[in-house]
Motif scaffolding. Structure first.
Motif, PDB file in Angstrom:
ATOM      1  N   GLN A   1       0.689  -1.251   0.034  1.00  0.00           N
ATOM      2  CA  GLN A   1      -0.027   0.006  -0.023  1.00  0.00           C
ATOM      3  C   GLN A   1       0.887   1.455  -0.069  1.00  0.00           C
ATOM      4  OE1 GLN A   1      -3.102   0.674  -0.315  1.00  0.00           O
ATOM      5  NE2 GLN A   1      -2.798   2.824   0.171  1.00  0.00           N
ATOM      6  N   GLN A   2       0.678   2.208  -1.045  1.00  0.00           N
ATOM      7  CA  GLN A   2       1.193   3.504  -0.954  1.00  0.00           C
ATOM      8  C   GLN A   2       0.326   4.596  -1.428  1.00  0.00           C
ATOM      9  OE1 GLN A   2       4.609   4.218  -0.249  1.00  0.00           O
ATOM     10  NE2 GLN A   2       3.833   6.079   0.026  1.00  0.00           N
ATOM     11  N   TYR A   3      -0.128   5.324  -0.204  1.00  0.00           N
ATOM     12  CA  TYR A   3      -1.142   6.407  -0.639  1.00  0.00           C
ATOM     13  C   TYR A   3      -0.739   7.494  -1.240  1.00  0.00           C
ATOM     14  CZ  TYR A   3      -3.734   4.353   3.186  1.00  0.00           C
ATOM     15  OH  TYR A   3      -4.507   3.406   4.123  1.00  0.00           O
TER      16      TYR A   3
ATOM     17  N   ASP B   1       6.206   4.862  -7.406  1.00  0.00           N
ATOM     18  CA  ASP B   1       7.572   4.691  -7.665  1.00  0.00           C
ATOM     19  C   ASP B   1       8.650   4.716  -6.674  1.00  0.00           C
ATOM     20  OD1 ASP B   1       6.450   4.756 -10.097  1.00  0.00           O
ATOM     21  OD2 ASP B   1       7.494   6.542 -10.864  1.00  0.00           O
ATOM     22  N   SER B   2       8.400   5.622  -5.669  1.00  0.00           N
ATOM     23  CA  SER B   2       9.562   5.822  -4.455  1.00  0.00           C
ATOM     24  C   SER B   2       9.400   4.622  -3.796  1.00  0.00           C
ATOM     25  CB  SER B   2       9.041   7.194  -3.820  1.00  0.00           C
ATOM     26  OG  SER B   2       9.094   8.090  -4.573  1.00  0.00           O
ATOM     27  N   ALA B   3       8.117   3.855  -3.434  1.00  0.00           N
ATOM     28  CA  ALA B   3       7.937   2.982  -2.368  1.00  0.00           C
ATOM     29  C   ALA B   3       8.901   1.519  -3.263  1.00  0.00           C
ATOM     30  CB  ALA B   3       6.589   2.547  -2.506  1.00  0.00           C
TER      31      ALA B   3
ATOM     32  N   MET C   1      16.117  -1.464  -3.152  1.00  0.00           N
ATOM     33  CA  MET C   1      17.407  -1.132  -2.759  1.00  0.00           C
ATOM     34  C   MET C   1      17.397  -2.020  -1.464  1.00  0.00           C
ATOM     35  SD  MET C   1      18.608   0.638  -4.837  1.00  0.00           S
ATOM     36  CE  MET C   1      20.328   0.759  -4.152  1.00  0.00           C
ATOM     37  N   ASP C   2      16.203  -2.152  -0.717  1.00  0.00           N
ATOM     38  CA  ASP C   2      16.482  -2.941   0.612  1.00  0.00           C
ATOM     39  C   ASP C   2      16.478  -4.558   0.395  1.00  0.00           C
ATOM     40  OD1 ASP C   2      15.785  -0.647   2.409  1.00  0.00           O
ATOM     41  OD2 ASP C   2      13.709  -1.328   2.700  1.00  0.00           O
ATOM     42  N   ILE C   3      16.137  -5.025  -0.920  1.00  0.00           N
ATOM     43  CA  ILE C   3      16.124  -6.369  -1.199  1.00  0.00           C
ATOM     44  C   ILE C   3      17.642  -6.799  -1.673  1.00  0.00           C
ATOM     45  CG2 ILE C   3      15.400  -7.991  -2.842  1.00  0.00           C
ATOM     46  CD1 ILE C   3      12.465  -6.652  -2.807  1.00  0.00           C
ATOM     47  N   LEU C   4      18.184  -5.604  -2.473  1.00  0.00           N
ATOM     48  CA  LEU C   4      19.527  -5.605  -2.912  1.00  0.00           C
ATOM     49  C   LEU C   4      20.320  -5.797  -1.910  1.00  0.00           C
ATOM     50  CD1 LEU C   4      21.549  -5.371  -5.210  1.00  0.00           C
ATOM     51  CD2 LEU C   4      21.596  -2.884  -4.587  1.00  0.00           C
TER      52      LEU C   4
END
Length: 248
Positions: free
Chosen positions: A64-66, A76-78, A84-87
């Motif tokens: 979810q991204q409001y 896009d930002s989410a 990057m977290d997954i990377l």
């Protein structure tokens, strides 16, 4: 092996229709194993309701991204932050970014800089910079159009490859590129290993896919072009045959 790669599949729901989902998942299986399957959007809006019906069937996690501000793409930002977290988690070998949005161009480039295998998927309207930033790019319309069997049936009826989608390399451009690659990689007799030619085509055209031109495989595509000779050679293994190509 490519099929053993662990791949994070990140889908931009704002720019992709749910009708493509089964083709997306099927194509990913040709490249690796989807270990993360996430889709991003504002799920409180009615326009994403069709996506909700297919998420459970394909075990895709909705993020979810409001949309706090009009004109700003929070989705896009989410997606970028998650990528990057997954990377940095070190749990994957590659990423599949599903979107027709050029905003992911820098993300694709950054992931490749980190040694990740990056596949892009989007519609024909996808801007060239995003396509070029990916190691491979697949057009969703092509994946969804027909099965490999239907492609070959279509080829038998056609004498020329004229039905090429806008944005793809024309058949004349493709032929010229293959000629150059064969010249660069051939032996003293002018023969080049077709597998190497295919690899170089993918590097020069991230969106190159034989299905774009109506063929299920590279060998039938090359065989249909009068500008090249094809030769099959037996390897040291009895059940393995290598294919070579030469400019006429």
């Amino acid at each position: 092996m490519e099929s053993d790669k662990k791949i994070a599949v990140l889908i931009d729901a704002d720019n992709v229709s749910d009708r493509y989902i089964k083709y997306i998942i099927a194509e990913i299986s040709n490249h690796g194993i989807p270990t993360y399957k996430r889709i991003y959007g504002d799920w409180t809006t009615p326009r994403l309701s069709s996506w909700k019906k297919v998420l459970l069937n394909y075990s895709i996690t909705p993020i979810q991204q409001y949309s706090y501000t009009i004109g700003k793409n929070a989705t896009d930002s989410a997606l970028i932050i998650d990528a990057m977290d997954i990377l940095y988690s070190g749990n994957v070998d590659g990423f599949c970014i599903v979107s027709s949005d050029s905003d992911f161009t820098r993300l694709a480039a950054r992931l490749r800089e980190a040694g990740m295998y990056v596949i892009g998927m989007g519609e024909k309207k996808t801007p060239t910079p995003f396509i070029s930033a990916c190691e491979k790019f697949k057009y969703l319309e092509v994946l969804a159009s027909v099965t490999a069997t239907a492609y070959e049936a279509k080829v038998k009826k056609a004498e020329k490859l004229e039905d090429v989608q806008e944005g793809m390399a024309s058949i004349d451009e493709l032929i010229e590129t293959i000629r150059v690659i064969v010249t660069e990689t051939s032996d003293d007799n002018g023969w080049a290993f077709l597998g190497e030619v295919g690899k170089k085509l993918n590097k020069r055209y991230p969106d190159f896919d034989t299905r774009n031109y109506g063929f299920a495989k590279l060998t039938p595509l090359i065989s249909s072009l009068k500008q090249f000779q094809i030769q099959s050679r037996k390897s040291s293994h009895p059940h393995i045959t290598h294919t070579y190509i030469k400019n006429r």
